[in-house]
Write a protein that holds these residues in place. Structure first.
Motif, PDB file in Angstrom:
ATOM      1  N   ALA A 161       0.830  -1.209   0.000  1.00 36.08           N
ATOM      2  CA  ALA A 161       0.000   0.000   0.000  1.00 36.08           C
ATOM      3  C   ALA A 161       0.860   1.253   0.000  1.00 36.08           C
ATOM      4  O   ALA A 161       0.502   2.267  -0.611  1.00 36.08           O
ATOM      5  N   GLY A 162       2.002   1.186   0.691  1.00 38.60           N
ATOM      6  CA  GLY A 162       2.916   2.330   0.665  1.00 38.60           C
ATOM      7  C   GLY A 162       3.451   2.593  -0.733  1.00 38.60           C
ATOM      8  O   GLY A 162       3.546   3.749  -1.168  1.00 38.60           O
ATOM      9  N   TYR A 163       3.786   1.525  -1.442  1.00 41.58           N
ATOM     10  CA  TYR A 163       4.240   1.686  -2.823  1.00 41.58           C
ATOM     11  C   TYR A 163       3.113   2.199  -3.718  1.00 41.58           C
ATOM     12  O   TYR A 163       3.354   2.995  -4.633  1.00 41.58           O
ATOM     13  N   ASP A 171       5.031   7.927  -9.853  1.00 39.38           N
ATOM     14  CA  ASP A 171       6.225   7.091  -9.866  1.00 39.38           C
ATOM     15  C   ASP A 171       5.820   5.688 -10.311  1.00 39.38           C
ATOM     16  O   ASP A 171       5.350   4.881  -9.513  1.00 39.38           O
ATOM     17  N   LEU A 172       6.024   5.378 -11.574  1.00 40.99           N
ATOM     18  CA  LEU A 172       5.583   4.098 -12.116  1.00 40.99           C
ATOM     19  C   LEU A 172       6.438   2.942 -11.640  1.00 40.99           C
ATOM     20  O   LEU A 172       5.985   1.787 -11.611  1.00 40.99           O
ATOM     21  N   ASP A 173       7.679   3.202 -11.248  1.00 41.51           N
ATOM     22  CA  ASP A 173       8.507   2.136 -10.684  1.00 41.51           C
ATOM     23  C   ASP A 173       7.925   1.662  -9.356  1.00 41.51           C
ATOM     24  O   ASP A 173       7.916   0.460  -9.068  1.00 41.51           O
ATOM     25  N   GLU A 176       4.923  -0.450 -10.092  1.00 42.71           N
ATOM     26  CA  GLU A 176       5.321  -1.794 -10.511  1.00 42.71           C
ATOM     27  C   GLU A 176       5.703  -2.643  -9.302  1.00 42.71           C
ATOM     28  O   GLU A 176       5.296  -3.810  -9.188  1.00 42.71           O
ATOM     29  N   ALA A 177       6.468  -2.045  -8.384  1.00 41.04           N
ATOM     30  CA  ALA A 177       6.855  -2.777  -7.173  1.00 41.04           C
ATOM     31  C   ALA A 177       5.634  -3.157  -6.345  1.00 41.04           C
ATOM     32  O   ALA A 177       5.564  -4.256  -5.779  1.00 41.04           O
ATOM     33  N   LEU A 199      -6.013  -3.192  -3.021  1.00 39.09           N
ATOM     34  CA  LEU A 199      -6.004  -2.616  -4.371  1.00 39.09           C
ATOM     35  C   LEU A 199      -7.168  -1.658  -4.563  1.00 39.09           C
ATOM     36  O   LEU A 199      -7.012  -0.580  -5.161  1.00 39.09           O
ATOM     37  N   ASP A 200      -8.339  -2.024  -4.038  1.00 39.52           N
ATOM     38  CA  ASP A 200      -9.516  -1.162  -4.204  1.00 39.52           C
ATOM     39  C   ASP A 200      -9.309   0.195  -3.534  1.00 39.52           C
ATOM     40  O   ASP A 200      -9.773   1.221  -4.046  1.00 39.52           O
ATOM     41  N   ARG A 201      -8.642   0.192  -2.379  1.00 42.49           N
ATOM     42  CA  ARG A 201      -8.400   1.475  -1.698  1.00 42.49           C
ATOM     43  C   ARG A 201      -7.528   2.380  -2.561  1.00 42.49           C
ATOM     44  O   ARG A 201      -7.763   3.595  -2.644  1.00 42.49           O
ATOM     45  N   TYR A 202      -6.534   1.803  -3.217  1.00 40.72           N
ATOM     46  CA  TYR A 202      -5.681   2.608  -4.104  1.00 40.72           C
ATOM     47  C   TYR A 202      -6.454   3.091  -5.319  1.00 40.72           C
ATOM     48  O   TYR A 202      -6.437   4.289  -5.650  1.00 40.72           O
ATOM     49  N   LEU A 203      -7.137   2.164  -5.984  1.00 44.98           N
ATOM     50  CA  LEU A 203      -7.857   2.537  -7.203  1.00 44.98           C
ATOM     51  C   LEU A 203      -8.955   3.543  -6.908  1.00 44.98           C
ATOM     52  O   LEU A 203      -9.287   4.378  -7.752  1.00 44.98           O
ATOM     53  N   GLY A 204      -9.510   3.477  -5.692  1.00 41.00           N
ATOM     54  CA  GLY A 204     -10.546   4.427  -5.320  1.00 41.00           C
ATOM     55  C   GLY A 204     -10.033   5.839  -5.135  1.00 41.00           C
ATOM     56  O   GLY A 204     -10.822   6.798  -5.115  1.00 41.00           O
ATOM     57  N   ARG A 205      -8.721   5.995  -4.983  1.00 42.27           N
ATOM     58  CA  ARG A 205      -8.124   7.332  -4.833  1.00 42.27           C
ATOM     59  C   ARG A 205      -7.813   7.974  -6.181  1.00 42.27           C
ATOM     60  O   ARG A 205      -7.309   9.104  -6.228  1.00 42.27           O
TER      61      ARG A 205
END
Length: 451
Positions: A161-163, A171-173, A176-177, A199-205
């Motif tokens: 989640a930090g990445y 930052d696409l690297d 990817e990580a 993943l949903d929490r990230y995509l929701g942002r």
């Protein structure tokens, strides 16, 4: 006087069932008590350290062995018989009950951890596993270890989640990580919901407040072809959701920054990839404005480079589609090339580049038609004839709106000839140019610009 108490076989068996070796003490077999204590402690420590089921099997087998062995030793005693007092002295029952309760509690903790993971809540799973203490790890080590595995997976998801948060900066690297870590956790059974929630929490942002950054992120999410479907599916869906708005916002931002070529390309992508989007008309208008800005830049650069008929705009004319149409008597012009005489034209004939209808290129002056021949006496007293010529200037005029040639002619500038006194150097010249006035220049160039 009474003799020593005979051992009660049931008390001895129950005493050894506690794994404390109490049955051996009832038999007076201290050596067996200490030996059993060492084996029991070793097995319990091994179970605690490895948290493997086979270690628990060894403990159960050891438990059965010492129970059977204690009962066997007690029954061999010639006067063996039940003794209620010895059963009371054998404190095994509370120990067994406590061990059973701890195992029951450990399974309850495991159930709560499992339910939390099934709900996709790592926070609840970690909170539940924190209830597992040393007693659970000693008496039910494999059960506690399974909860620890869930916590470890959640810690890895926290790192992922930090990445993912770093990916929000473009930052696409780091993105990817993050997906590599999510894929690794997803590959372990039971983590599907917690990975999905992370993943949903990230995509929701998404989208962020930077349109061009969103375009890069959407492109990366869309183009990610490898990895589990549980990751690529939501990633592609999110890319499709944010891409049209991201392209529109990025194009607008690039227009504000006057990055005309990039803005035009981004708007064109919006039309090509999302032709039915509601922002298509705005994108077309953006393409038009960006194209005009690029045309104007090109025209201005060519005008700056035009210092003669064979350079800059005069050599490579270009259009500016927003330029006004030519209107006789009312259109302004930009004069370039050899401007020694065009600089004398009236200001009202001129316009800045965006508002001009014509670009007029002037070549070097040449000798034009003979106006008059006059005789002069040179400094030695000799008489000679001098011809006075008009000034011939080749002129090309281009319509700025189209970049097409509309006039290619040679104008002749008249002027004063045969002055009373002739200034010259060296010998008397045979030919000289007339001396034009501003009006003469205006009269020569007027037809070119429709004045």
């Amino acid at each position: 006087m009474t003799g020593p108490r005979e051992p009660d076989p049931l008390a001895v068996a129950v005493g050894n069932a506690s794994l404390l070796g109490a049955g051996y003490l009832l038999l007076g077999r201290r050596a067996l008590f200490w030996a059993a204590a060492v084996v029991t402690a070793s097995l319990l420590w091994l179970t605690y350290a490895t948290a493997e089921t086979w270690c628990e099997v060894l403990v159960v087998l050891w438990w059965a062995a010492v129970v059977a062995h204690g009962r066997w030793l007690a029954r061999r005693h010639p006067a063996a018989a039940p003794r209620r007092g010895q059963r009371v002295l054998a404190l095994a029952v509370p120990v067994l009950a406590a061990a059973g309760w701890v195992r029951y509690d450990a399974y309850g903790i495991e159930d709560r951890v499992t339910d939390a993971r099934a709900d996709g809540s790592c926070r609840a799973a970690v909170d539940a596993q924190e209830k597992a203490g040393f007693r659970h790890r000693l008496v039910a080590a494999p059960v506690a270890a399974r909860g620890d595995t869930v916590v470890e997976a959640c810690e890895r998801l926290d790192a992922a989640a930090g990445y993912l948060s770093g990916g929000l900066t473009g930052d696409l690297d780091m993105l990817e990580a993050a997906f590599e870590r999510l894929g690794a956790v997803l590959g372990e059974p039971g983590n599907e919901r917690t990975v999905e929630a992370t993943l949903d929490r990230y995509l929701g942002r998404l989208p962020t407040d930077d349109g061009c950054r969103n375009v890069r992120i959407a492109d990366w999410l869309r183009d990610r072809r490898t990895g589990p479907k549980d990751l690529t599916g939501p990633a592609s869906a999110t890319a499709a959701r944010i891409a049209p708005g991201a392209l529109a916002e990025c194009g607008d931002a690039l227009m504000t920054d006057e990055e005309w070529a990039d803005a035009r390309d981004v708007y064109q992508r919006l039309l090509d990839e999302h032709p039915g989007d509601g922002r298509a008309d705005d994108a077309r208008e953006g393409i038009r404005k960006a194209g005009l800005a690029l045309e104007l830049i090109q025209v201005r650069n060519l005008l700056d480079e035009a210092d003669g008929m064979d350079s800059g705009y005069c050599r490579n004319p270009a259009k500016y589609s927003a330029a006004p149409a030519y209107r006789k008597g009312r259109s302004g012009a930009v004069f370039v090339g050899h401007t020694g005489y065009t600089d004398k034209l009236p200001e009202e004939w001129r316009s800045d580049t965006p508002d001009a209808a014509l670009v007029v290129c002037a070549d070097e002056t040449q000798a034009g038609d003979v106006v008059e021949t006059c005789q002069y006496r040179d400094h030695k007293g000799r008489i000679g004839s001098v011809r006075f010529n008009k000034l011939a200037v080749r002129v090309k005029a281009y319509a700025l709106r189209t970049g097409k040639l509309v006039t290619d002619r040679t104008v002749q500038i008249g002027g004063e000839s045969c002055p009373a006194t002739l200034a010259y150097f060296g010998s008397l010249p045979s030919r000289m140019a007339v001396t034009p006035s501003d009006a003469d220049v205006r009269d020569a160039f007027g037809p070119v610009v429709g004045r």
